[in-house]
Design an enzyme around this catalytic site. Structure first.
Site, PDB file in Angstrom:
ATOM      1  N   GLU A   1       0.819  -1.222   0.000  1.00  0.00           N
ATOM      2  CA  GLU A   1       0.000   0.000   0.000  1.00  0.00           C
ATOM      3  C   GLU A   1       0.852   1.270   0.000  1.00  0.00           C
ATOM      4  OE1 GLU A   1      -0.424  -2.600   1.911  1.00  0.00           O
ATOM      5  OE2 GLU A   1      -2.491  -3.307   1.706  1.00  0.00           O
TER       6      GLU A   1
ATOM      7  N   PHE B   1     -11.116  -7.793  13.774  1.00  0.00           N
ATOM      8  CA  PHE B   1     -10.035  -8.199  12.874  1.00  0.00           C
ATOM      9  C   PHE B   1      -9.748  -7.090  11.866  1.00  0.00           C
ATOM     10  CE2 PHE B   1      -8.728 -10.300   8.843  1.00  0.00           C
ATOM     11  CZ  PHE B   1      -7.464 -10.688   9.279  1.00  0.00           C
ATOM     12  N   GLN B   2      -8.484  -6.735  11.732  1.00  0.00           N
ATOM     13  CA  GLN B   2      -8.025  -5.683  10.827  1.00  0.00           C
ATOM     14  C   GLN B   2      -8.702  -4.340  11.089  1.00  0.00           C
ATOM     15  OE1 GLN B   2      -8.019  -7.238   6.743  1.00  0.00           O
ATOM     16  NE2 GLN B   2      -5.942  -7.995   7.092  1.00  0.00           N
TER      17      GLN B   2
ATOM     18  N   LYS C   1     -17.230  -0.803   6.005  1.00  0.00           N
ATOM     19  CA  LYS C   1     -17.696  -1.740   4.983  1.00  0.00           C
ATOM     20  C   LYS C   1     -19.201  -1.637   4.738  1.00  0.00           C
ATOM     21  CE  LYS C   1     -18.005  -6.601   3.841  1.00  0.00           C
ATOM     22  NZ  LYS C   1     -17.823  -7.986   4.313  1.00  0.00           N
TER      23      LYS C   1
ATOM     24  N   MET D   1      24.172   7.900   2.649  1.00  0.00           N
ATOM     25  CA  MET D   1      24.190   9.191   3.338  1.00  0.00           C
ATOM     26  C   MET D   1      24.510   9.018   4.820  1.00  0.00           C
ATOM     27  SD  MET D   1      24.174  12.365   2.979  1.00  0.00           S
ATOM     28  CE  MET D   1      23.321  13.114   1.585  1.00  0.00           C
TER      29      MET D   1
END
Lengths: 166, 563
Positions: free
Chosen positions: B50, B112-113, B162, B476
């Site tokens: 993502e 969940f999630q 949802k 760097m």
């Protein structure tokens, strides 16, 4: 020089707005001394008063950062000479000793306070005033015995024709 | 009012905004949305992470000047997006991120999630919101696009539970939304412009520092006109690269920590300094005290809160850069004739322009010098090619040595400095500009962070070129350890990195390793004609430093020039 400034603003009454505002203060390292909030004439708008400790440039940044927030409708730093500030405190005083009770009632009266509740051992006083008055009242009643204090933080409004909305 | 499901309202809303691409990755709670997206009049580009999807949307937004859109599922999908939107927001890029959320009834149950993405993203977005009803989806989408793409641009996140997407409700599509607290201020106050023009007209040693705001506003032409009228040398910030043509005689190049000698010496000598569309981060100013010690600073910016934030100004012009610069030129032209204010100043400017890009950097024999590679790349590419960069040494070599001539031809993660940004961003740029070659100037450390975007590039037919300046180091950090930590290396050696050529080939891309500049030039020319992405692996000296470097906390004039 760092001092207290009162900033008043109107925001959309939307979930998460208070979180966003306090989050911005934390993110920018601004120091909130007190914050009060409540809906005003309509239910869509909340008026918030924040007392912030900052120097002149700092308080400018506070105002600009608030102004930039999408949910902030109007924002202003209130000129202390052209605004009225008030704070309310609820103070529970120990009054097992009758002399102490006498003294407490006198002090509450001196500070134009109210007695909201009396129990055998204690009483609850309500005092309203500028923050300094409340500080002075608390200093005066401390020898009597203070069990608990709850202060609202400052709310403020401008004098005369000045107001927050344009 | 039409009765439809939230998913349909969502897709229709995106179509109404003119969305051509959505970059994203599905997951449990966005399956209904993904199903409806099949009917949408836009392309869904499947990312492999993502963060990559958000960077692609960011690259797309920067290349088009419009809005980039990404979509992720709830929980880890949403948190993975956070780095991407923080990067976009930090560079004032208009990205709208849509995240799925668990159903309204389960919010707060640690389902969940489930993650509180509104809380997580609050500090890194211009605005965010959770939609609570299907019928509110069109208004939410409209609001998100309006806020992201107007005023000072930024990232907006919209969280979609949802069941909000699956509910069927009466829906209407507003043409605009009114927001009581949001009034982007484009038109500068004429009094501010006049006051600033007075200062500019009297300047003996004027200097301009141009930032990304010039590019976002489309104000390059106005900038060049004003600078030419005043004969004012012009430096750019990292975000401003391309705002002022690098081959213009008044161009000083990059100002700041890795700025050119010309910019870093002349900016502090200004008597009037115009900051145009820049927010003056620590990387641009060095020590604030010695940034412009003798200058009257004028700050032109669309974001009022940027003024006096880091550098104290004498006067401000709040508004759109192009309108502001036009106003300044008009007013200055009434006050003085065009040309030089003092001949000594132009002499000093031309002196410094001769030593623009720093000098030696003590690299070992047998390696190509990174600055030479970057300059060769410039020569091998057409003028209109677009470059993105990763972050670190590769980014600073690109910033110093790659000449950008036009706005929107050089993109980098300037504010947040997100390693792994350049490659997925390049893919987003390619989606927006299939007509021009797109090249990511990378290091092996950064490339490793989002290298899996190659799968997207191959399957979506979005070929880009990745030039890996490969030192098997987090370069760097290693440079700072050499310069400021007594040469003690800690956690910087990337011995286990894969063979970049084989890695490219494993994806079905082309991979080539070069060890001469001629070979490199030929490889670039081949790569930009290829139908698939190409990784050009260029081994460089692990000990090579980027010079000049202004040590942290020092003033711009105190740059280290070589080892």
């Amino acid at each position: 020089m760092s001092e207290m400034h009162v900033v008043a603003f109107l925001v959309e009454n939307r979930p998460g707005v208070l979180f966003n505002i306090s989050n911005m203060f934390r993110r920018k390292n601004f120091n909130i001394h007190s914050i009060t909030a409540g809906t005003v004439l309509d239910d869509d708008t909340v008026r918030i008063t924040i007392v912030v400790q900052a120097d002149a440039r700092g308080v400018n940044q506070v105002v600009e950062q608030l102004d930039k927030m999408v949910d902030v409708i109007e924002v202003k730093r209130l000129d202390p000479l052209r605004a009225v500030n008030r704070e309310l405190a609820l103070v529970k005083l120990t009054t097992t000793d009758p002399m102490a009770r006498e003294e407490a009632l006198k002090l509450v009266n001196d500070y134009h306070g109210l007695i909201l509740n009396i129990e055998p051992d204690n009483l609850i006083a309500e005092v309203t005033g500028e923050s300094a008055d409340i500080d002075a009242f608390l200093a005066a009643v401390t020898p009597i015995g203070v069990e608990e204090v709850s202060r609202t933080g400052v709310t403020a409004i401008e004098k005369g024709r000045l107001k927050l909305e344009k | 009012m039409v009765e439809m499901a939230g998913t349909k309202a969502f897709v229709k809303s995106l179509e109404l905004e003119g969305v051509k691409y959505v970059f994203g990755l599905p997951g449990g709670v966005v399956i209904p949305l993904c199903d409806e997206i099949l009917n949408g009049d836009f392309r869904f580009i499947l990312a492999r992470h993502e963060q990559g999807a958000a960077h692609m949307a960011d690259g797309y937004a920067r290349a088009t000047g419009g809005v980039g859109v990404c979509l992720a599922t709830s929980g880890p999908g949403a948190t993975n997006v956070v780095t991407g939107i923080a990067t976009a927001h930090s560079d004032s890029s208009a990205v709208v991120a849509f995240t799925g959320q668990v159903t309204r009834a389960t919010i707060g149950t640690d389902a969940f999630q489930e993650v509180d993405i509104i809380g997580c993203s609050a500090s890194v977005t211009k605005y965010n919101m959770q939609v609570r009803k299907a019928s509110e989806i069109p208004k939410a989408v409209k609001t998100a696009f309006q806020i992201a793409s107007t005023g000072r641009r930024g990232a907006v996140l919209v969280d979609l539970p949802k069941d909000v997407t699956t509910d069927v409700e009466d829906v209407s599509f507003p043409e605009t939304v009114k927001l009581r607290g949001y009034h982007p201020n484009y038109q500068p106050d004429p009094r501010e412009v006049e006051w600033a023009a007075n200062l500019l007209a009297k300047a003996q040693r004027p200097v301009v520092v141009a930032g990304g705001g010039i590019i976002n506003s489309g104000a390059s032409r106005e900038l060049v006109a004003l600078c030419e009228y005043l004969m004012a040398p012009t430096a750019t910030t990292l975000m401003g690269k391309g705002a002022f043509p690098a081959d213009h005689p008044l161009s000083l190049g990059l100002c700041g920590m890795h700025g050119t000698q010309a910019a870093n010496n002349l900016v502090p000598e200004a008597d009037v300094l115009l900051i145009a569309g820049a927010r003056l981060s620590d990387r641009t100013t060095g020590s604030v005290k010695s940034f412009a010690p003798n200058a009257k600073v004028i700050h032109l910016d669309i974001d009022r809160s940027e003024i006096d934030k880091n550098v104290e100004t004498v006067t401000r012009v709040v508004g759109d850069a192009s309108l502001g610069l036009r106003g300044l030129l008009y007013n200055v032209s009434k006050l003085r004739a065009s040309g030089d204010a003092g001949s000594q100043w132009s002499k000093r400017v031309s002196e410094f322009r001769l030593q623009m890009n720093g000098t030696g950097n003590g690299h070992k024999e047998g390696y190509l010098r990174a600055p030479d590679v970057v300059k060769t790349l410039r020569n091998a590419l057409p003028r209109e090619a677009i470059v993105t960069t990763e972050v670190g040494q590769c980014q600073m070599w690109a910033a110093l040595h790659y000449d950008a001539y036009d706005p929107r031809t050089f993109f980098t993660s300037g504010g947040l400095g997100t390693m792994g940004w350049g490659f997925p961003a390049a893919i987003g740029v390619k989606a927006a500009r299939p007509d021009v070659p797109v090249v990511d100037i990378a290091g092996d450390g950064s490339f490793g962070m989002t290298e899996n975007s190659m799968a997207t590039s191959i399957e979506e037919d979005l070929p880009v070129v990745v030039v890996v300046l490969n030192n098997h180091m987090l370069g760097m950090v290693a440079q700072w350890q050499r310069l400021f930590f007594d040469h003690r290396y800690s956690a910087v050696k990337l011995k286990g990195n894969p063979d970049m050529v084989k890695l490219a080939e494993a994806y079905g891309a082309e991979g080539v390793r070069v060890d001469t500049l001629e070979g490199f030039q030929a490889a670039v020319r081949r790569a930009i004609k290829s139908d698939v992405s190409t990784v050009i692996d260029v081994p460089i000296d692990p000990e090579e430093n980027v010079y000049p470097i202004v040590p942290p906390g020092a003033g711009l004039k105190d740059a280290l020039l070589e080892a």
